[in-house]
Design a protein around this motif. Structure first.
Motif, PDB file in Angstrom:
ATOM      1  N   LEU A 206       9.579  11.701   0.109  1.00  0.00           N
ATOM      2  CA  LEU A 206       9.394  12.585  -1.040  1.00  0.00           C
ATOM      3  C   LEU A 206       8.174  13.494  -0.895  1.00  0.00           C
ATOM      4  CD1 LEU A 206      10.126  10.040  -3.925  1.00  0.00           C
ATOM      5  CD2 LEU A 206      11.624  11.870  -3.114  1.00  0.00           C
ATOM      6  N   ALA A 207       7.320  13.188   0.082  1.00  0.00           N
ATOM      7  CA  ALA A 207       6.074  13.946   0.252  1.00  0.00           C
ATOM      8  C   ALA A 207       6.340  15.338   0.817  1.00  0.00           C
ATOM      9  CB  ALA A 207       5.127  13.173   1.169  1.00  0.00           C
ATOM     10  N   ASP A 208       5.346  16.207   0.682  1.00  0.00           N
ATOM     11  CA  ASP A 208       5.430  17.534   1.293  1.00  0.00           C
ATOM     12  C   ASP A 208       5.249  17.453   2.804  1.00  0.00           C
ATOM     13  OD1 ASP A 208       5.527  18.881  -1.275  1.00  0.00           O
ATOM     14  OD2 ASP A 208       3.389  18.476  -1.452  1.00  0.00           O
ATOM     15  N   ARG A 209       4.515  16.434   3.223  1.00  0.00           N
ATOM     16  CA  ARG A 209       4.077  16.367   4.621  1.00  0.00           C
ATOM     17  C   ARG A 209       3.851  14.908   4.982  1.00  0.00           C
ATOM     18  NH1 ARG A 209      -1.873  18.658   5.723  1.00  0.00           N
ATOM     19  NH2 ARG A 209      -2.237  17.991   7.889  1.00  0.00           N
ATOM     20  N   VAL A 210       4.156  14.548   6.230  1.00  0.00           N
ATOM     21  CA  VAL A 210       3.994  13.165   6.695  1.00  0.00           C
ATOM     22  C   VAL A 210       3.139  13.161   7.957  1.00  0.00           C
ATOM     23  CG1 VAL A 210       5.153  11.087   7.529  1.00  0.00           C
ATOM     24  CG2 VAL A 210       6.235  12.469   5.744  1.00  0.00           C
ATOM     25  N   VAL A 211       2.127  12.299   7.953  1.00  0.00           N
ATOM     26  CA  VAL A 211       1.300  12.061   9.138  1.00  0.00           C
ATOM     27  C   VAL A 211       1.606  10.660   9.652  1.00  0.00           C
ATOM     28  CG1 VAL A 211      -1.067  11.590   9.900  1.00  0.00           C
ATOM     29  CG2 VAL A 211      -0.569  13.647   8.588  1.00  0.00           C
ATOM     30  N   VAL A 212       1.852  10.549  10.947  1.00  0.00           N
ATOM     31  CA  VAL A 212       2.125   9.250  11.571  1.00  0.00           C
ATOM     32  C   VAL A 212       0.913   8.834  12.393  1.00  0.00           C
ATOM     33  CG1 VAL A 212       3.669   7.926  13.057  1.00  0.00           C
ATOM     34  CG2 VAL A 212       4.586   9.819  11.698  1.00  0.00           C
ATOM     35  N   LEU A 213       0.392   7.641  12.103  1.00  0.00           N
ATOM     36  CA  LEU A 213      -0.737   7.094  12.860  1.00  0.00           C
ATOM     37  C   LEU A 213      -0.258   5.983  13.793  1.00  0.00           C
ATOM     38  CD1 LEU A 213      -3.654   6.680  10.269  1.00  0.00           C
ATOM     39  CD2 LEU A 213      -3.413   8.439  12.018  1.00  0.00           C
ATOM     40  N   ASP A 214      -0.871   5.903  14.956  1.00  0.00           N
ATOM     41  CA  ASP A 214      -0.610   4.814  15.904  1.00  0.00           C
ATOM     42  C   ASP A 214      -1.901   4.522  16.647  1.00  0.00           C
ATOM     43  OD1 ASP A 214       0.962   2.924  17.380  1.00  0.00           O
ATOM     44  OD2 ASP A 214       0.999   4.361  19.047  1.00  0.00           O
ATOM     45  N   ASN A 215      -2.387   3.284  16.526  1.00  0.00           N
ATOM     46  CA  ASN A 215      -3.638   2.883  17.186  1.00  0.00           C
ATOM     47  C   ASN A 215      -4.782   3.845  16.894  1.00  0.00           C
ATOM     48  OD1 ASN A 215      -2.506   0.585  18.355  1.00  0.00           O
ATOM     49  ND2 ASN A 215      -1.758   1.754  20.118  1.00  0.00           N
ATOM     50  N   GLY A 216      -4.874   4.243  15.615  1.00  0.00           N
ATOM     51  CA  GLY A 216      -5.992   5.065  15.179  1.00  0.00           C
ATOM     52  C   GLY A 216      -5.885   6.536  15.484  1.00  0.00           C
ATOM     53  N   LYS A 217      -4.756   6.970  16.061  1.00  0.00           N
ATOM     54  CA  LYS A 217      -4.580   8.380  16.408  1.00  0.00           C
ATOM     55  C   LYS A 217      -3.428   8.990  15.618  1.00  0.00           C
ATOM     56  CE  LYS A 217      -6.256   8.101  21.203  1.00  0.00           C
ATOM     57  NZ  LYS A 217      -5.927   8.364  22.613  1.00  0.00           N
ATOM     58  N   ILE A 218      -3.564  10.269  15.297  1.00  0.00           N
ATOM     59  CA  ILE A 218      -2.454  11.008  14.700  1.00  0.00           C
ATOM     60  C   ILE A 218      -1.508  11.412  15.824  1.00  0.00           C
ATOM     61  CG2 ILE A 218      -1.758  13.113  13.508  1.00  0.00           C
ATOM     62  CD1 ILE A 218      -4.386  13.029  11.972  1.00  0.00           C
ATOM     63  N   ILE A 219      -0.274  10.904  15.762  1.00  0.00           N
ATOM     64  CA  ILE A 219       0.693  11.232  16.822  1.00  0.00           C
ATOM     65  C   ILE A 219       1.783  12.169  16.328  1.00  0.00           C
ATOM     66  CG2 ILE A 219       0.258   9.090  18.086  1.00  0.00           C
ATOM     67  CD1 ILE A 219       2.935   8.069  16.923  1.00  0.00           C
ATOM     68  N   ALA A 220       1.831  12.394  15.026  1.00  0.00           N
ATOM     69  CA  ALA A 220       2.789  13.358  14.476  1.00  0.00           C
ATOM     70  C   ALA A 220       2.291  13.816  13.116  1.00  0.00           C
ATOM     71  CB  ALA A 220       4.177  12.747  14.360  1.00  0.00           C
ATOM     72  N   ASP A 221       2.544  15.084  12.806  1.00  0.00           N
ATOM     73  CA  ASP A 221       2.115  15.672  11.537  1.00  0.00           C
ATOM     74  C   ASP A 221       3.074  16.812  11.226  1.00  0.00           C
ATOM     75  OD1 ASP A 221       0.916  16.931   9.406  1.00  0.00           O
ATOM     76  OD2 ASP A 221      -1.045  17.181  10.349  1.00  0.00           O
ATOM     77  N   ASP A 222       4.012  16.563  10.283  1.00  0.00           N
ATOM     78  CA  ASP A 222       5.035  17.572  10.034  1.00  0.00           C
ATOM     79  C   ASP A 222       5.724  17.293   8.702  1.00  0.00           C
ATOM     80  OD1 ASP A 222       6.728  19.784  10.578  1.00  0.00           O
ATOM     81  OD2 ASP A 222       6.720  19.248  12.717  1.00  0.00           O
ATOM     82  N   SER A 223       6.745  18.065   8.403  1.00  0.00           N
ATOM     83  CA  SER A 223       7.531  17.843   7.189  1.00  0.00           C
ATOM     84  C   SER A 223       8.330  16.545   7.329  1.00  0.00           C
ATOM     85  CB  SER A 223       8.494  19.013   6.966  1.00  0.00           C
ATOM     86  OG  SER A 223       9.470  19.041   7.992  1.00  0.00           O
ATOM     87  N   PRO A 224       8.700  15.903   6.208  1.00  0.00           N
ATOM     88  CA  PRO A 224       9.501  14.677   6.301  1.00  0.00           C
ATOM     89  C   PRO A 224      10.779  14.878   7.113  1.00  0.00           C
ATOM     90  CG  PRO A 224       8.725  14.964   4.061  1.00  0.00           C
ATOM     91  CD  PRO A 224       8.363  16.225   4.803  1.00  0.00           C
ATOM     92  N   GLU A 225      11.427  16.029   6.940  1.00  0.00           N
ATOM     93  CA  GLU A 225      12.681  16.280   7.646  1.00  0.00           C
ATOM     94  C   GLU A 225      12.490  16.230   9.158  1.00  0.00           C
ATOM     95  OE1 GLU A 225      11.409  18.181   5.278  1.00  0.00           O
ATOM     96  OE2 GLU A 225      12.833  17.939   3.612  1.00  0.00           O
ATOM     97  N   LYS A 226      11.424  16.847   9.643  1.00  0.00           N
ATOM     98  CA  LYS A 226      11.192  16.877  11.086  1.00  0.00           C
ATOM     99  C   LYS A 226      10.685  15.539  11.609  1.00  0.00           C
ATOM    100  CE  LYS A 226      10.504  21.859  11.433  1.00  0.00           C
ATOM    101  NZ  LYS A 226       9.583  22.966  11.786  1.00  0.00           N
TER     102      LYS A 226
END
Length: 279
Positions: A206-226
């Motif tokens: 439902l968010a405008d934007r999703v950030v994915v973290l793995d082992n303390g690093k941002i590995i993805a930052d995009d719209s929920p759809e992508k």
């Protein structure tokens, strides 16, 4: 929209000799009025990042700015006037004998005049649909009701940003749905900047934007759809994917040609109906 949170080169270790930092060179800019979901497996750094933004921990490297204020020992209380935190277990936030007393507690600490407190308590309880429980003891409420009261206590302080740190994870399905609806209302109608730290993919969707973290690093930052179109990559990271994406994968295994793009529940229903009509 201007950035309300700016994070540059942020690194944090819980112990000096930790080989892998809990947060590893995080760079993140969050716009005012945005709903950002931060997802990741246990230990990925999600809650650590929330604590850093609120000044609950002091990173060894990097900077954080909230509403244009650089976070430091001297400014931490100014920063916190802009941020409201809603935690996983609402029982840990209760201090008042009744609901309205609990909502008023934070304002009492800020020295707000009683007439203003009474007004804000009423407005905050109305916003979360809990006015009828003003005289109830918090311990006698359901999990979802308790979380609503915790949110009311945050709203009464009138922050610009509300951080939900796994705030739906301990709730039953009804309470879970209610709080997610409230998050959406706070963001779209009340115009709060919302940070949702969550394992719940349906919440993140439902968010405008999703950030994915793995082992303390941002590995993805995009719209929920992508983000959720990555399907198997998320599963490999120990995350779930929304049900429509799971259904697409199962259909693909049955040699059904499925859309490559991410589909919401409504989109999936529409596509299935068209598929059935063709057959």
């Amino acid at each position: 929209m201007s950035a309300i949170i700016e994070i540059e080169n942020l690194t944090y270790r819980y112990a000096p000799d930790d080989i892998i930092p809990a947060l590893d060179n995080i760079n993140l800019s969050i716009k005012e009025g945005q709903w950002l979901a931060i997802v990741g497996h246990n230990g990925s750094g999600k809650s650590t990042l929330a604590k850093a933004i609120d000044g609950l921990i002091a990173p060894q490297e990097g900077t954080i700015k909230v509403a244009g204020i650089k976070l430091s020992e001297d400014t931490v209380w100014d920063i916190r006037t802009n941020i409201g935190m809603v935690f996983q277990n609402p029982d840990n936030q209760f201090v008042g004998a009744d609901v309205e007393g609990d909502v008023a507690f934070g304002m009492e600490n800020q020295g707000i005049e009683r007439s203003e407190m009474v007004k804000r308590v009423h407005e905050a309880l109305t916003a979360v649909n809990m006015s009828q429980f003003a005289k109830h003891e918090p311990v006698r409420l359901s999990g979802g009701q308790k979380q609503r009261v915790a949110i009311a206590g945050v709203l009464a302080l009138r922050p610009n940003i509300v951080i939900f740190d796994e705030s739906t994870s301990m709730l039953d399905p009804e309470g879970h749905r209610d709080i997610i609806k409230l998050m959406k209302k706070l963001n779209t109608e009340e115009k709060f900047t919302v940070l949702s730290i969550t394992h719940d993919i349906d919440e993140a969707a439902l968010a405008d934007r999703v950030v994915v973290l793995d082992n303390g690093k941002i590995i993805a930052d995009d719209s929920p759809e992508k983000i959720f179109a990555r399907g198997q990559q998320l599963i490999d990271l120990g995350l779930d994917v929304p049900y429509p994406e799971s259904l697409k994968q199962e259909l693909a295994q049955l040699d059904v040609v499925v859309p490559k793009e991410y589909l919401s529940e409504e989109g999936m229903i529409d596509w299935l109906c068209r598929l059935l009509l063709k057959n």
